[in-house]
Every structure is written in structure tokens, then in C-alpha cells.
Design a protein around this motif. Sequence first.
Motif: not given
Length: 269
Positions: A125-130, A164-172
Amino acid sequence: MPIRIACQTYTWEMLGSEWQGKVTDILDWVSDAGYAGIEITNNIIGEFYNHPESFADELRKRNLELSAFAYSTPSGFTDPNLWNEYMSGAIKALNFLRHFPNPRLALGGAANPSKENAKEKLDYAIRFYNKVGQLGSTAGISVNVHPHSHYGSLLETEDEYQYLLDNLDPTLISFGPDTGHIVRGGQNLLKCIQTHLARITHIHFKDVNENGDFVPLGEGICDFPGVIELLKLSGYDGWIVAEEESESARTNGLMAIKKNRMYLYLLGY
């Protein structure tokens, strides 16, 4: 811009097939209740999904703004076999949002009926979110993730939020928390908001009682004045989205959203 108040349409979506009304009815009720904006979902937008210009016209007639468009799937973005379906839905949502000022896409939280291999599913899911965040950035559309605490959620605990937040790209991609879901997941509400404050660009206000049941705003244990104070201190200038899915809202959604709006007026908003 100052913080403004929007209404989420899940109040009617949660009724499932029992809801037989029109989207324009909801827009009338939200406007009449005193909200400045509306957050609507891919599950309730109906015929307007293919006619965004018409939906924008209906919003203008009622002096409403689209605070966000929420996109979710029954499988919570965790099934590798459905990647193309997930992406097709996300692209459709992004194309819809191109027709609105200050567009925002809110992605539903990762979920799966089985917690087996939960980390692998959450990573998917994180891959999809990013990836959607990347597409949104290219299109000038803000994207956030909105965790929930409903059946099958893979995002409930403090550690899960942090992962989750450690692995989401904060710029995106940013964070769109929900007060009620935070508390239902066993977290300390103010601690969670404080910890991730810099990542929050969109927030849902929902109340729960000590048993974890959803209740009208101000009737449960969520410290909304405390949350607002943290948001103000951080310079938050996004939307507060009131969402109502209590049992009373099932029987009278219009009265429920009016009560929530009055409560927020009493808090100065």
C-alpha cells in the motif's frame, strides 16, 4: 488562509444501499448547515464523476468548495493482483480533481481482512501511496493518506502510524489523520497529533466514546480544543473536516451534521 470547516459525505455512504438520495441533496444540506466545503468520495460522487465541470457548477451555486476528494477501495490497496485497478482509479480521481481550485486527493488507509503478512501488505500500500503522490505532484494536486480503524485496518497503532510516515515520501504525500480513528486504535490523541504535526495537511474531526463507538462531536472523549490549539500553534491553514458516522447519524444525517457544525461554531470555528 484561516482554518475552514468542511463536511464529509460518509454520513450517507455508510448507509450503503439504504441511501437512495441525490448528491445535490447532500450539497444542499451541507450548505444550509453552514459548512464552507465538502469532502466527497469515489463511492458516492455518482454521475458527477464523469462530469466534474457540472459538479463544480453545483458547488458554486451553493458557495461550497471541494476540500478533498477521497478515494478508497474494498481491498485497501493491499492486493498485488489489483495494482492496475488501483492505479486506474487513482488516475480517474486525479483527472476529476484537475477541475477544482486547490485540489486534494485523500487516499484511504491500508486494510485487508487478513492480518497475515501484514507488513508485506502495508508495504505494498505504501508503494501505491508514493506512486500516486508522484502523479499528484506532477499534476499540481496535493495527496494525503487517511488511516482508519474499521475492520481489517493495517494502520491503527502508534508504531503502525510511525512506520507509515517513515516510509511515505514527505515531498510527495502528507498525512490526513482522523481523531476518532486515532483513539479507536488505542493511541493518545494529542500525542499522535503532536508527533506528526509537521506532516498534517488535512484532518478529520470525529468523536468516539470510551467503548470506541462513534458519537456526535463533543459527546465523546476526543479533546478537540486541544487538537485545535496544536493546529493553531503550528500555523495549520488546511481544512477541518467534520465527519459523522454515529448511530444517530444513520437515522437522521441532516440533524447530525447540523449538530456537529454548531459544536464547531461554539469552539470558534
